[in-house]
Scaffold this motif. Structure first.
Motif, PDB file in Angstrom:
ATOM      1  N   GLU A  48       0.766  -1.343   0.158  1.00 42.04           N
ATOM      2  CA  GLU A  48      -0.257  -0.080   0.113  1.00 42.04           C
ATOM      3  C   GLU A  48       0.902   1.295  -0.017  1.00 42.04           C
ATOM      4  OE1 GLU A  48      -3.759  -1.794   2.492  1.00 42.04           O
ATOM      5  OE2 GLU A  48      -2.088  -1.124   3.635  1.00 42.04           O
ATOM      6  N   VAL A  49       2.131   1.274   0.539  1.00 45.38           N
ATOM      7  CA  VAL A  49       3.068   2.253   0.554  1.00 45.38           C
ATOM      8  C   VAL A  49       4.068   2.460  -0.773  1.00 45.38           C
ATOM      9  CG1 VAL A  49       4.811   3.346   1.541  1.00 45.38           C
ATOM     10  CG2 VAL A  49       2.901   2.362   3.057  1.00 45.38           C
ATOM     11  N   THR A  50       3.837   3.384  -1.563  1.00 49.00           N
ATOM     12  CA  THR A  50       4.540   3.494  -2.814  1.00 49.00           C
ATOM     13  C   THR A  50       5.654   4.194  -2.689  1.00 49.00           C
ATOM     14  OG1 THR A  50       3.555   5.720  -3.576  1.00 49.00           O
ATOM     15  CG2 THR A  50       2.435   3.559  -4.055  1.00 49.00           C
ATOM     16  N   GLY A  51       6.027   5.006  -1.506  1.00 48.38           N
ATOM     17  CA  GLY A  51       7.198   5.528  -1.136  1.00 48.38           C
ATOM     18  C   GLY A  51       7.329   6.245   0.226  1.00 48.38           C
ATOM     19  N   SER A  52       8.643   6.202   0.626  1.00 47.03           N
ATOM     20  CA  SER A  52       8.893   6.692   2.026  1.00 47.03           C
ATOM     21  C   SER A  52       9.967   7.726   2.104  1.00 47.03           C
ATOM     22  CB  SER A  52       9.067   5.622   2.722  1.00 47.03           C
ATOM     23  OG  SER A  52       7.920   4.718   3.138  1.00 47.03           O
ATOM     24  N   HIS A  53       9.926   8.739   2.920  1.00 46.97           N
ATOM     25  CA  HIS A  53      10.988   9.619   2.920  1.00 46.97           C
ATOM     26  C   HIS A  53      11.471   9.847   4.514  1.00 46.97           C
ATOM     27  CE1 HIS A  53      10.931  10.484  -1.308  1.00 46.97           C
ATOM     28  NE2 HIS A  53       9.343  10.193  -1.248  1.00 46.97           N
ATOM     29  N   TYR A  54      12.590   9.963   4.757  1.00 46.09           N
ATOM     30  CA  TYR A  54      13.002  10.389   5.991  1.00 46.09           C
ATOM     31  C   TYR A  54      13.163  12.019   5.840  1.00 46.09           C
ATOM     32  CZ  TYR A  54      16.644  10.746   9.761  1.00 46.09           C
ATOM     33  OH  TYR A  54      17.288  11.503  10.933  1.00 46.09           O
ATOM     34  N   LEU A  55      12.532  12.505   7.030  1.00 49.89           N
ATOM     35  CA  LEU A  55      12.470  13.820   7.278  1.00 49.89           C
ATOM     36  C   LEU A  55      13.569  14.451   8.284  1.00 49.89           C
ATOM     37  CD1 LEU A  55       8.773  14.296   7.517  1.00 49.89           C
ATOM     38  CD2 LEU A  55      10.071  14.677   5.321  1.00 49.89           C
ATOM     39  N   GLY A  56      13.883  13.659   9.119  1.00 53.34           N
ATOM     40  CA  GLY A  56      14.672  14.325  10.168  1.00 53.34           C
ATOM     41  C   GLY A  56      14.376  13.719  11.601  1.00 53.34           C
ATOM     42  N   GLU A  57      15.046  14.118  12.591  1.00 54.07           N
ATOM     43  CA  GLU A  57      14.959  13.810  13.769  1.00 54.07           C
ATOM     44  C   GLU A  57      13.687  14.585  14.874  1.00 54.07           C
ATOM     45  OE1 GLU A  57      16.620  11.136  15.056  1.00 54.07           O
ATOM     46  OE2 GLU A  57      17.306  10.675  13.308  1.00 54.07           O
ATOM     47  N   LEU A  58      12.735  14.230  15.198  1.00 50.82           N
ATOM     48  CA  LEU A  58      11.951  15.029  16.301  1.00 50.82           C
ATOM     49  C   LEU A  58      11.911  14.276  17.619  1.00 50.82           C
ATOM     50  CD1 LEU A  58       9.429  16.553  16.419  1.00 50.82           C
ATOM     51  CD2 LEU A  58       7.769  14.765  15.614  1.00 50.82           C
ATOM     52  N   ASP A  59      12.344  15.130  18.315  1.00 51.61           N
ATOM     53  CA  ASP A  59      12.638  14.697  19.731  1.00 51.61           C
ATOM     54  C   ASP A  59      13.513  13.940  19.760  1.00 51.61           C
ATOM     55  OD1 ASP A  59      10.606  16.868  20.813  1.00 51.61           O
ATOM     56  OD2 ASP A  59       8.998  15.534  20.497  1.00 51.61           O
ATOM     57  N   GLY A  60      14.712  13.818  18.998  1.00 58.51           N
ATOM     58  CA  GLY A  60      15.439  12.599  18.990  1.00 58.51           C
ATOM     59  C   GLY A  60      15.319  11.227  18.501  1.00 58.51           C
ATOM     60  N   ASP A  61      13.983  11.034  17.842  1.00 58.81           N
ATOM     61  CA  ASP A  61      13.772   9.996  17.038  1.00 58.81           C
ATOM     62  C   ASP A  61      13.304  10.228  15.706  1.00 58.81           C
ATOM     63  OD1 ASP A  61      13.753   8.298  19.475  1.00 58.81           O
ATOM     64  OD2 ASP A  61      11.765   9.294  19.998  1.00 58.81           O
ATOM     65  N   PRO A  62      13.799   9.231  14.842  1.00 59.59           N
ATOM     66  CA  PRO A  62      13.635   9.467  13.541  1.00 59.59           C
ATOM     67  C   PRO A  62      12.120   9.685  12.977  1.00 59.59           C
ATOM     68  CG  PRO A  62      14.827   7.578  13.964  1.00 59.59           C
ATOM     69  CD  PRO A  62      14.293   8.077  15.096  1.00 59.59           C
ATOM     70  N   CYS A  63      11.982  10.368  11.963  1.00 63.60           N
ATOM     71  CA  CYS A  63      10.603  10.885  11.541  1.00 63.60           C
ATOM     72  C   CYS A  63      10.543  10.660  10.196  1.00 63.60           C
ATOM     73  CB  CYS A  63      10.143  12.285  12.002  1.00 63.60           C
ATOM     74  SG  CYS A  63       8.651  13.047  11.378  1.00 63.60           S
ATOM     75  N   GLY A  64       9.370  10.273   9.429  1.00 64.44           N
ATOM     76  CA  GLY A  64       9.266  10.287   8.124  1.00 64.44           C
ATOM     77  C   GLY A  64       7.921  10.449   7.553  1.00 64.44           C
ATOM     78  N   VAL A  65       7.802  10.537   6.101  1.00 69.44           N
ATOM     79  CA  VAL A  65       6.346  10.513   5.543  1.00 69.44           C
ATOM     80  C   VAL A  65       6.292   9.284   4.444  1.00 69.44           C
ATOM     81  CG1 VAL A  65       7.332  11.916   3.831  1.00 69.44           C
ATOM     82  CG2 VAL A  65       4.945  11.930   4.279  1.00 69.44           C
ATOM     83  N   HIS A  66       5.061   8.733   4.551  1.00 67.18           N
ATOM     84  CA  HIS A  66       4.926   7.654   3.754  1.00 67.18           C
ATOM     85  C   HIS A  66       3.524   7.867   2.668  1.00 67.18           C
ATOM     86  CE1 HIS A  66       7.076   5.297   6.482  1.00 67.18           C
ATOM     87  NE2 HIS A  66       6.421   5.862   7.562  1.00 67.18           N
ATOM     88  N   LEU A  67       4.002   7.845   1.334  1.00 70.53           N
ATOM     89  CA  LEU A  67       2.785   8.180   0.315  1.00 70.53           C
ATOM     90  C   LEU A  67       2.280   6.758   0.077  1.00 70.53           C
ATOM     91  CD1 LEU A  67       1.756   9.888  -1.894  1.00 70.53           C
ATOM     92  CD2 LEU A  67       3.585   9.158  -3.418  1.00 70.53           C
ATOM     93  N   LEU A  68       0.852   6.762   0.294  1.00 68.31           N
ATOM     94  CA  LEU A  68       0.109   5.674  -0.150  1.00 68.31           C
ATOM     95  C   LEU A  68      -0.494   5.428  -1.530  1.00 68.31           C
ATOM     96  CD1 LEU A  68      -2.201   5.216   2.867  1.00 68.31           C
ATOM     97  CD2 LEU A  68       0.125   4.393   2.648  1.00 68.31           C
ATOM     98  N   ASN A  69      -0.759   4.419  -2.112  1.00 61.26           N
ATOM     99  CA  ASN A  69      -1.391   4.407  -3.359  1.00 61.26           C
ATOM    100  C   ASN A  69      -2.790   4.894  -3.593  1.00 61.26           C
ATOM    101  OD1 ASN A  69      -2.540   2.168  -2.487  1.00 61.26           O
ATOM    102  ND2 ASN A  69      -1.376   0.720  -3.281  1.00 61.26           N
ATOM    103  N   ARG A  70      -3.316   4.973  -2.355  1.00 64.76           N
ATOM    104  CA  ARG A  70      -4.827   5.661  -2.379  1.00 64.76           C
ATOM    105  C   ARG A  70      -4.957   6.008  -0.873  1.00 64.76           C
ATOM    106  NH1 ARG A  70      -8.116   1.436  -0.950  1.00 64.76           N
ATOM    107  NH2 ARG A  70      -7.188  -0.451  -0.680  1.00 64.76           N
ATOM    108  N   GLN A  71      -6.116   6.520  -0.924  1.00 63.97           N
ATOM    109  CA  GLN A  71      -6.635   6.826   0.376  1.00 63.97           C
ATOM    110  C   GLN A  71      -7.454   5.741   0.849  1.00 63.97           C
ATOM    111  OE1 GLN A  71      -8.980  10.679   0.704  1.00 63.97           O
ATOM    112  NE2 GLN A  71      -7.644  11.746  -0.849  1.00 63.97           N
TER     113      GLN A  71
END
Length: 272
Positions: A48-71
Motif C-alpha cells: 500500500e506504500v509507494t514511497g517513504s522519505h526520511y524527514l529528520g529527527e523529532l525529539d531525538g527520534d527518526p521521523c518520516g512521511v509515507h505516500l500511499l497508492n490511495r486514500q
C-alpha cells in the motif's frame, strides 16, 4: 516555540532502520486522528506504500512521511488537506507536514528527466534524483517570495486577493523574478498590485510556505506616495486600515498575520 529545539532536518537520506514518527499522505491529503497528523506506527503494508522519505529527527527520534497508492479509510481517522490543517494542528506538526508534502511532490514530479526524458533514480545519500541516461541531477527547490505590509503612520494597506477563497484581508505578496533582489521585487509587486510606491523597508522574518513550495521573506514597507489603484486581475479590494480597526486577518501562524500583528503592536506601544 523554536521548532529547531525539537526537530532537526535530515542532511542525508540514507535508509533509517526504524521510524518512530510517521506522517501518512495520499492524493495530496494527510491521514489525521483526534490528536493530529503524526502517527506512532505505520498501519499499512508495503504493497500500500509507494514511497517513504526520511524527514529528520523529532525529539531525538527518526521521523518520516509515507505516500500511499490511495486514500485508505481507517476507523477514527479522516483525510484532510494541508491548508485545512492550518490552525487545527500544532505549529510543529504543520511545519513537518509542509516539509513532507513538498518532498513527496518533488519526488513524484521528477521520476523522469526534464532534460532528456530518461528515467531518474535516487542519488546516493543526498536528497536528489539523477537521470540514468544524461546524469542530470535534480534537488528539491523552493521559490523565493516577498510578503510585505505597506504602512502609513498608524495605517496599513491590506488587500483581498481574487485567487484566495477565504475572505481575509492580508498583506501583499509576490514571487522574486530572476535577477531581482528581494527589495526590488517588493517595490515592483506593490506598484503592480495596488499602484503605490514604497520607501524604506524593514525585514521582519521568513517562513516556509508549502502552497506549493515557497520561502516567504517578510517586510514592513513605508508608503512613499500614490493612491491605491488595485490590479483587477489580482486584487478584488484594497484599502488603508488603522492598527486598532483591522478587518478579519490571517491567523498568527502565517507570516502575513505576524506582520500585521507586529505593526499593530508597534503602534500600540507608541500610544501615550
Amino acid at each position: 516555540m523554536n521548532l529547531s529545539e525539537r526537530f532537526v532536518p535530515a542532511v542525508g537520506v540514507r535508509p533509517v532502520p526504524s521510524l518512530r514518527h510517521h506522517l501518512i499522505t495520499a492524493d495530496g491529503m494527510f491521514l489525521c486522528h483526534a490528536g493530529g497528523a503524526l502517527h506512532a506506527h505505520l498501519p499499512f503494508t508495503s504493497a500500500e506504500v509507494t514511497g517513504s522519505h526520511y524527514l529528520g529527527e523529532l525529539d531525538g527520534d527518526p521521523c518520516g512521511v509515507h505516500l500511499l497508492n490511495r486514500q485508505i479509510q481507517v476507523p477514527g481517522h479522516t483525510w484532510q488537506g494541508l491548508r485545512g490543517l492550518l490552525g487545527q494542528i500544532s505549529e510543529l506538526e504543520f511545519s513537518l507536514a509542509g516539509r513532507a508534502v513538498q518532498i513527496v511532490n518533488w519526488d513524484l514530479d521528477h521520476r523522469f528527466c526534464g532534460r532528456c526524458g530518461g528515467v531518474t533514480a535516487d542519488y546516493g545519500n543526498e536528497r536528489a534524483r539523477t537521470c540514468k541516461h544524461c546524469q542530470f541531477t535534480v534537488y528539491p527547490r523552493i521559490s523565493p517570495c516577498v510578503i510585505m505590509l505597506v504602512t502609513r503612520g498608524e495605517e496599513c494597506l491590506l488587500a483581498r486577493h481574487r485567487r484566495h477563497k477565504h475572505g481575509h484581508f492580508t498583506a501583499l505578496a509576490g514571487f522574486i523574478e530572476a535577477g531581482e533582489s528581494a527589495e526590488q521585487a517588493l517595490a515592483r509587486e506593490v506598484h503592480e498590485e495596488v499602484g503605490v510606491r514604497v520607501a524604506a523597508t524593514h525585514y521582519v522574518g521568513s517562513q516556509p510556505w508549502p502552497f506549493p513550495g515557497q520561502l516567504m521573506l517578510g517586510y514592513l514597507a513605508d508608503w512613499a506616495g500614490g493612491d491605491i489603484s488595485p490590479d483587477p486581475q489580482e486584487i478584488s479590494q484594497a484599502d488603508w486600515f488603522r492598527f486598532d480597526r483591522l478587518p478579519e486577518i490571517p491567523p498568527p501562524e502565517t507570516l502575513s498575520g505576524q506582520l500585521i500583528r507586529t505593526f499593530a503592536a508597534q503602534c500600540e506601544s507608541r500610544k501615550p
